[in-house]
Design a protein around this motif. Structure first.
Motif, PDB file in Angstrom:
ATOM      1  N   ILE A  35       0.831  -1.211   0.000  1.00  0.00           N
ATOM      2  CA  ILE A  35       0.000   0.000   0.000  1.00  0.00           C
ATOM      3  C   ILE A  35       0.867   1.263   0.000  1.00  0.00           C
ATOM      4  CG2 ILE A  35      -1.655   1.346   1.365  1.00  0.00           C
ATOM      5  CD1 ILE A  35      -2.897  -1.327   2.227  1.00  0.00           C
ATOM      6  N   CYS A  36       1.912   1.267   0.789  1.00  0.00           N
ATOM      7  CA  CYS A  36       2.770   2.459   0.840  1.00  0.00           C
ATOM      8  C   CYS A  36       3.473   2.678  -0.504  1.00  0.00           C
ATOM      9  CB  CYS A  36       3.787   2.356   1.972  1.00  0.00           C
ATOM     10  SG  CYS A  36       4.900   0.941   1.841  1.00  0.00           S
ATOM     11  N   ASN A  80      -1.500   0.103   7.531  1.00  0.00           N
ATOM     12  CA  ASN A  80      -2.406  -0.437   8.553  1.00  0.00           C
ATOM     13  C   ASN A  80      -1.674  -1.203   9.643  1.00  0.00           C
ATOM     14  OD1 ASN A  80      -4.680   0.551   7.221  1.00  0.00           O
ATOM     15  ND2 ASN A  80      -4.724  -1.218   5.857  1.00  0.00           N
ATOM     16  N   LYS A  81      -0.446  -1.597   9.374  1.00  0.00           N
ATOM     17  CA  LYS A  81       0.329  -2.378  10.343  1.00  0.00           C
ATOM     18  C   LYS A  81       1.220  -1.504  11.213  1.00  0.00           C
ATOM     19  CE  LYS A  81      -1.338  -6.296   9.383  1.00  0.00           C
ATOM     20  NZ  LYS A  81      -2.125  -6.999  10.399  1.00  0.00           N
ATOM     21  N   LYS A  82       1.157  -0.221  10.996  1.00  0.00           N
ATOM     22  CA  LYS A  82       1.993   0.730  11.749  1.00  0.00           C
ATOM     23  C   LYS A  82       3.474   0.347  11.666  1.00  0.00           C
ATOM     24  CE  LYS A  82      -1.636   2.682  14.407  1.00  0.00           C
ATOM     25  NZ  LYS A  82      -2.282   3.252  13.269  1.00  0.00           N
ATOM     26  N   ALA A  83       3.862  -0.119  10.492  1.00  0.00           N
ATOM     27  CA  ALA A  83       5.251  -0.530  10.282  1.00  0.00           C
ATOM     28  C   ALA A  83       6.142   0.650   9.898  1.00  0.00           C
ATOM     29  CB  ALA A  83       5.314  -1.599   9.188  1.00  0.00           C
ATOM     30  N   LEU A  84       5.526   1.780   9.613  1.00  0.00           N
ATOM     31  CA  LEU A  84       6.295   2.974   9.243  1.00  0.00           C
ATOM     32  C   LEU A  84       6.266   3.951  10.403  1.00  0.00           C
ATOM     33  CD1 LEU A  84       4.768   3.234   5.698  1.00  0.00           C
ATOM     34  CD2 LEU A  84       7.166   2.769   6.164  1.00  0.00           C
ATOM     35  N   LYS A  85       7.446   4.383  10.799  1.00  0.00           N
ATOM     36  CA  LYS A  85       7.533   5.308  11.935  1.00  0.00           C
ATOM     37  C   LYS A  85       8.637   6.319  11.672  1.00  0.00           C
ATOM     38  CE  LYS A  85       5.698   2.250  15.390  1.00  0.00           C
ATOM     39  NZ  LYS A  85       5.880   0.864  15.599  1.00  0.00           N
TER      40      LYS A  85
END
Ligand code: SF4
Ligand code: SF4
Length: 99
Positions: free
Chosen positions: A53-54, A87-92
């Motif tokens: 998605i990103c 949606n997995k909050k894998a990007l910070k």
């Protein structure tokens, strides 16, 4: 940028009967000479499920490395757009708890 709000405005205006114009309040963050907004984003490889998605955002800083997304820090200006779609909050943001 609020991606959900932008999508809503685009849908509303493209379905309107009469012509309309959408005016962005800020210039593109990728324009030469624009200062970074914040720290670059990093991918938490444990949380990334390779949904892609990103990658669909079209940000040149995001690519795929093996079966995970990756962000090239030097190309990331910290706009935060990708954070809104994962949606997995894998990007910070760097320094906010990633490996
Ligand atoms: S949106 Fe999140 S889970 Fe999906 S590929 Fe990107 S970083 Fe990985
Ligand atoms: S925050 Fe995300 S969308 Fe924005 S420049 Fe960095 S990688 Fe691209």
């Amino acid at each position: 940028m609020n991606l959900a709000e932008l999508n809503s405005v685009i849908k509303e205006e493209t379905s309107a009967e009469e012509p309309s114009v959408i005016i962005a309040s800020r210039p593109c963050v990728l324009l030469k000479g624009r200062a970074a907004i914040s720290e670059p984003v990093e991918v938490d490889k444990e949380s990334c499920i390779n949904c892609g998605i990103c990658l669909n955002l079209g940000c040149p800083a995001i690519s795929r490395q093996g079966d995970k997304a990756q962000v090239t820090a030097i190309q990331c200006n910290g706009c935060g757009l990708c954070l809104q779609v994962c949606n997995k909050k894998a990007l910070k943001k760097r320094g906010e708890g990633n490996a």
